[in-house]
Enzyme design. Structure first.
Site, PDB file in Angstrom:
ATOM      1  N   LYS A 159       0.806  -1.161   0.153  1.00 11.35           N
ATOM      2  CA  LYS A 159      -0.050  -0.055   0.102  1.00 11.35           C
ATOM      3  C   LYS A 159       1.021   1.366   0.029  1.00 11.35           C
ATOM      4  CE  LYS A 159      -1.800   1.739   4.025  1.00 11.35           C
ATOM      5  NZ  LYS A 159      -1.334   3.261   4.380  1.00 11.35           N
ATOM      6  N   ASN A 160       1.807   1.453   0.945  1.00 13.25           N
ATOM      7  CA  ASN A 160       2.368   2.511   1.054  1.00 13.25           C
ATOM      8  C   ASN A 160       3.487   2.822  -0.043  1.00 13.25           C
ATOM      9  OD1 ASN A 160       0.893   3.378   3.426  1.00 13.25           O
ATOM     10  ND2 ASN A 160       2.340   2.386   4.770  1.00 13.25           N
ATOM     11  N   ARG A 178      -3.954  10.484   3.408  1.00 15.18           N
ATOM     12  CA  ARG A 178      -2.576  10.874   3.798  1.00 15.18           C
ATOM     13  C   ARG A 178      -1.550  11.154   2.672  1.00 15.18           C
ATOM     14  NH1 ARG A 178      -0.114  13.950   7.575  1.00 15.18           N
ATOM     15  NH2 ARG A 178       2.289  13.550   7.784  1.00 15.18           N
ATOM     16  N   CYS A 238      -5.515   8.170   8.431  1.00 10.21           N
ATOM     17  CA  CYS A 238      -5.862   7.624   9.957  1.00 10.21           C
ATOM     18  C   CYS A 238      -5.410   8.561  11.092  1.00 10.21           C
ATOM     19  CB  CYS A 238      -5.039   6.339  10.062  1.00 10.21           C
ATOM     20  SG  CYS A 238      -5.419   4.775   9.026  1.00 10.21           S
ATOM     21  N   ARG A 282       0.336  14.203  12.990  1.00 10.53           N
ATOM     22  CA  ARG A 282       0.925  14.171  11.505  1.00 10.53           C
ATOM     23  C   ARG A 282       1.012  15.462  10.998  1.00 10.53           C
ATOM     24  NH1 ARG A 282      -2.120   9.041   8.912  1.00 10.53           N
ATOM     25  NH2 ARG A 282       0.231   8.714   8.375  1.00 10.53           N
ATOM     26  N   ASP A 315       5.355  20.017   8.623  1.00 10.18           N
ATOM     27  CA  ASP A 315       6.252  21.174   8.720  1.00 10.18           C
ATOM     28  C   ASP A 315       7.653  20.921   8.154  1.00 10.18           C
ATOM     29  OD1 ASP A 315       6.103  19.578  11.213  1.00 10.18           O
ATOM     30  OD2 ASP A 315       8.070  20.516  11.480  1.00 10.18           O
ATOM     31  N   GLN A 316       8.213  19.441   8.182  1.00  8.90           N
ATOM     32  CA  GLN A 316       9.205  19.237   7.331  1.00  8.90           C
ATOM     33  C   GLN A 316       9.217  19.058   6.034  1.00  8.90           C
ATOM     34  OE1 GLN A 316      12.148  18.975   9.562  1.00  8.90           O
ATOM     35  NE2 GLN A 316      10.485  19.583  10.701  1.00  8.90           N
ATOM     36  N   ASP A 322       3.176   0.609  12.456  1.00 16.75           N
ATOM     37  CA  ASP A 322       1.985   0.112  11.736  1.00 16.75           C
ATOM     38  C   ASP A 322       1.764  -1.507  12.375  1.00 16.75           C
ATOM     39  OD1 ASP A 322       2.128   2.296  10.330  1.00 16.75           O
ATOM     40  OD2 ASP A 322       2.571   1.437   8.211  1.00 16.75           O
ATOM     41  N   ILE A 354       6.347   6.903  17.730  1.00 19.70           N
ATOM     42  CA  ILE A 354       6.170   7.565  16.390  1.00 19.70           C
ATOM     43  C   ILE A 354       4.638   8.271  16.349  1.00 19.70           C
ATOM     44  CG2 ILE A 354       5.798   7.390  13.935  1.00 19.70           C
ATOM     45  CD1 ILE A 354       8.468   6.059  15.046  1.00 19.70           C
ATOM     46  N   ARG A 364      -8.946  -0.025   3.272  1.00 21.31           N
ATOM     47  CA  ARG A 364      -8.061   0.920   2.969  1.00 21.31           C
ATOM     48  C   ARG A 364      -6.625   0.471   2.487  1.00 21.31           C
ATOM     49  NH1 ARG A 364      -8.218   6.620   5.547  1.00 21.31           N
ATOM     50  NH2 ARG A 364      -6.669   7.004   4.184  1.00 21.31           N
TER      51      ARG A 364
HETATM   52  C1  EPZ Z   1       3.974   6.919   6.869  1.00 22.63           C
HETATM   53  O1  EPZ Z   1       3.426   7.902   7.186  1.00 22.63           O
HETATM   54  C2  EPZ Z   1       2.879   5.890   6.658  1.00 22.63           C
HETATM   55  N1  EPZ Z   1       1.953   6.362   5.648  1.00 22.63           N
HETATM   56  C3  EPZ Z   1       2.337   5.385   7.883  1.00 22.63           C
HETATM   57  O2  EPZ Z   1       1.457   4.279   7.387  1.00 22.63           O
HETATM   58  C4  EPZ Z   1       3.318   4.883   8.663  1.00 22.63           C
HETATM   59  O3  EPZ Z   1       2.765   4.771   9.929  1.00 22.63           O
HETATM   60  C5  EPZ Z   1       4.337   6.036   9.067  1.00 22.63           C
HETATM   61  O4  EPZ Z   1       4.978   6.484   7.660  1.00 22.63           O
HETATM   62  C6  EPZ Z   1       5.668   5.536   9.899  1.00 22.63           C
HETATM   63  O5  EPZ Z   1       6.131   4.485   9.349  1.00 22.63           O
HETATM   64  C7  EPZ Z   1       2.296   6.231   4.165  1.00 22.63           C
HETATM   65  O6  EPZ Z   1       3.426   5.975   3.557  1.00 22.63           O
HETATM   66  C8  EPZ Z   1       0.943   6.770   3.410  1.00 22.63           C
HETATM   67  P1  EPZ Z   1       5.884  10.192   8.855  1.00 22.63           P
HETATM   68  P2  EPZ Z   1       3.555   9.521   7.417  1.00 22.63           P
HETATM   69  O7  EPZ Z   1       6.047  11.376   8.407  1.00 22.63           O
HETATM   70  O8  EPZ Z   1       4.471   9.720   6.297  1.00 22.63           O
HETATM   71  C9  EPZ Z   1       6.031  13.587  12.569  1.00 22.63           C
HETATM   72  C10 EPZ Z   1      -0.411   2.981   7.816  1.00 22.63           C
HETATM   73  O9  EPZ Z   1      -1.111   2.515   8.693  1.00 22.63           O
HETATM   74  N2  EPZ Z   1       6.144  14.438  11.539  1.00 22.63           N
HETATM   75  O10 EPZ Z   1       7.331   9.181   9.059  1.00 22.63           O
HETATM   76  O11 EPZ Z   1       2.601  10.369   7.674  1.00 22.63           O
HETATM   77  C11 EPZ Z   1       4.447  12.955  12.603  1.00 22.63           C
HETATM   78  O12 EPZ Z   1       3.587  13.742  13.061  1.00 22.63           O
HETATM   79  C12 EPZ Z   1       0.101   4.237   7.999  1.00 22.63           C
HETATM   80  O13 EPZ Z   1      -0.141   1.995   6.791  1.00 22.63           O
HETATM   81  C13 EPZ Z   1       6.246  15.869  12.024  1.00 22.63           C
HETATM   82  O14 EPZ Z   1       6.188  16.183  13.222  1.00 22.63           O
HETATM   83  O15 EPZ Z   1       4.574   9.470   8.752  1.00 22.63           O
HETATM   84  C14 EPZ Z   1       4.896  11.666  13.293  1.00 22.63           C
HETATM   85  O16 EPZ Z   1       4.730  11.732  14.771  1.00 22.63           O
HETATM   86  C15 EPZ Z   1      -0.297   5.071   9.163  1.00 22.63           C
HETATM   87  N3  EPZ Z   1       6.564  16.852  10.949  1.00 22.63           N
HETATM   88  C16 EPZ Z   1       6.196  11.160  12.857  1.00 22.63           C
HETATM   89  O17 EPZ Z   1       6.836  12.549  12.439  1.00 22.63           O
HETATM   90  C17 EPZ Z   1       6.703  16.320   9.755  1.00 22.63           C
HETATM   91  O18 EPZ Z   1       6.786  17.165   8.696  1.00 22.63           O
HETATM   92  C18 EPZ Z   1       6.620  10.256  11.727  1.00 22.63           C
HETATM   93  O19 EPZ Z   1       5.339  10.580  10.646  1.00 22.63           O
HETATM   94  C19 EPZ Z   1       6.480  15.128   9.199  1.00 22.63           C
HETATM   95  C20 EPZ Z   1       6.127  14.067  10.199  1.00 22.63           C
END
Ligand code: EPZ
Length: 437
Positions: free
Chosen positions: A28-29, A98, A122, A127, A130-131, A313, A335, A405
């Site tokens: 999926k991802n 997302r 989700c 989430r 900012d980065q 996950d 996370i 999903r």
């Molecule tokens: C991806 O989400 C996946 N989604 C998620 O899968 C997965 O849980 C997650 O990575 C962690 O492995 C997709 O690939 C579509 P992150 P993502 O940016 O990209 C914080 C599933 O069930 N953060 O690595 O949203 C954020 O709030 C899903 O398949 C900031 O603060 O995850 C979080 O606490 C759910 N600022 C942490 O970092 C930013 O700019 C990790 O988020 C970006 C992120």
């Protein structure tokens, strides 16, 4: 697949060991990211091994609404991005998913501007983005973030310019979005503290297959040398890491014996190590993992971490299994701050859990009892299915559309292993149908 959102419920007769063989579908991802990345190309692109899941369907519709020409034949998708005539994805679709945030990086990288609402997905934590925004600004884009909509546009020179970007935290989405934005920028971009997840590597491999010059994906420093053009490519999506892990957990949780085919065992090391620690037998070879119960399930201490640590996950399905392990388990979720909602549901089945901030304490009970439960997000839904399979008696899972999903034919696959799951689907139109064995 239909265009309707399935409501309804899944009814699970628990207490049956899973036995047999199952094949894993495309990830999926990786799939949703690669679909977005296809917009960067100057020619048509073919993507193979796409999973039949709701998030993929929505992502494809988003591209269609942007004007891309799409044709789909089963698991094969052809995207012709040359006809794109909009840089603002449809609000309702983008808001629902997302991964729609990837459209910002892809549209900005290809067309010099993009506009998208804060994505949904989700509800497992704040989430933030900012980065992503910081990185796009470092590449020279003017980015505004107001009233829930992000607008990004290349600066005066008319082109993004490579830059050194230090990510303040490891973010999968941020790393992928900046790869998309940077791959056609002028000059070199270096991403420090990059995410190393398999789908980051997958996006880099896909972009490289179209002529991008990305090195270091899979490490925490990625170098991108911008190119002028990207040529067409045919690319197959890797197997789903989280579907593989969920099947491994379901096999162990039901005291089963399941051979999982078409997976990548090296992506599963963190989970395999934990299963072995619990007393479960795990054998790996080539693209096959066999998970066998030994009748022993010991409690664990576990912390979710970025790859190659234990994936967040899989935390939810894992905690479902630990609810009947021998002893007390301590689970730390590092996370996402709201990823323990499923524990309230497990408590209805007799699980003994307590949550203190980011730590869950799970005291193993001899057995779970069937109950009516509600899925709150995708992996919570998977966790409830695992619990339902383990439980004595019948479990009803409400809101199963979350499961669709991200898991392809999940109930069918589990039923082929001996589970008894009946899907009672109810489309939003009000029609109702029962599917599954
Ligand atoms: C991806 O989400 C996946 N989604 C998620 O899968 C997965 O849980 C997650 O990575 C962690 O492995 C997709 O690939 C579509 P992150 P993502 O940016 O990209 C914080 C599933 O069930 N953060 O690595 O949203 C954020 O709030 C899903 O398949 C900031 O603060 O995850 C979080 O606490 C759910 N600022 C942490 O970092 C930013 O700019 C990790 O988020 C970006 C992120």
């Amino acid at each position: 697949m239909t265009d309707e959102i399935a409501c309804g419920r899944w009814i699970i007769e628990g207490g049956r060991p899973l036995l047999g063989e199952v094949e894993i579908g495309g990830g999926k991802n990786p799939a949703v990211a690669v679909i977005a990345a296809s917009l960067l190309c100057d020619e048509p692109v073919t993507i193979e091994n796409l999973p039949y899941i709701e998030d993929v369907r929505v992502m494809i519709e988003l591209l269609e609404c942007l004007g891309a020409k799409i044709s789909r034949n089963g698991r094969v998708l052809c995207v012709d991005p040359r006809t794109v005539n909009r840089v603002a994805p449809r609000y309702d679709l983008a808001h629902a998913l997302r991964a729609s945030s990837y459209l910002l990086g892809a549209l900005l990288g290809r067309w010099g501007q993009a506009e998208a609402p804060y994505p949904g997905g989700c509800d497992i934590g704040e989430r933030a983005l900012d980065q992503h925004i910081k990185g796009m600004r470092a590449l020279g884009a003017a980015v505004t973030d107001q009233y829930g909509v992000i607008r990004a546009k290349v600066g005066r020179g008319g082109k993004l310019v490579g830059s050194e970007i230090y990510l303040d935290m490891v973010t999968v989405g941020g790393t992928i979005n900046l790869l998309l934005a940077a791959c056609r920028a002028k000059g070199q971009t270096i991403l420090f503290n990059a995410a190393k997840e398999p789908h980051v590597v997958e996006v880099a491999n896909f972009l490289n297959s179209m002529g991008a010059r990305i090195k270091g994906a899979g490490t925490d420093v990625i170098r991108v040398n911008g190119v002028e053009k990207l040529h067409g490519s045919t690319y197959a999506i890797i197997p789903d890491q989280i579907e593989t892990g969920t099947m491994m957990i379901a096999a162990a949780a039901t005291n089963g014996d399941v051979t999982i085919r078409g997976c990548i065992p090296t992506h599963m090391e963190a989970l395999s190590a934990k299963l072995l620690e619990m007393g479960v037998r795990v054998d790996e070879r080539d693209d096959v993992i066999r998970v066998r119960s030994t009748g022993i399930r010991r409690a664990l201490t576990l912390k979710t971490q970025v790859y190659p640590g234990f994936p967040t996950d899989l935390q939810q399905p894992m905690t479902a299994m630990l609810s009947t392990a021998r002893g007390v388990s301590l689970i730390t979720e590092t996370i996402f701050e709201s990823r323990f909602k499923h524990l309230r549901e497990l408590a209805r089945m007799g699980a003994r859990t307590q949550v203190m901030d980011r730590v869950a304490v799970i005291e193993g009970v001899p057995e779970l009892t069937g109950a009516t439960l509600s899925a709150t997000d995708l992996r919570a839904g998977a966790a409830l299915v695992v619990a339902g399979l383990m439980a004595r008696g019948s479990t009803d899972i409400l809101n199963p559309h979350y499961i669709d999903r991200g898991y392809e034919r999940f109930a069918d696959k589990l039923n082929s292993l001996g589970a008894r799951i009946v899907r009672e689907d109810q489309a939003e139109s009000g029609t109702s149908a029962r599917t599954g064995a």
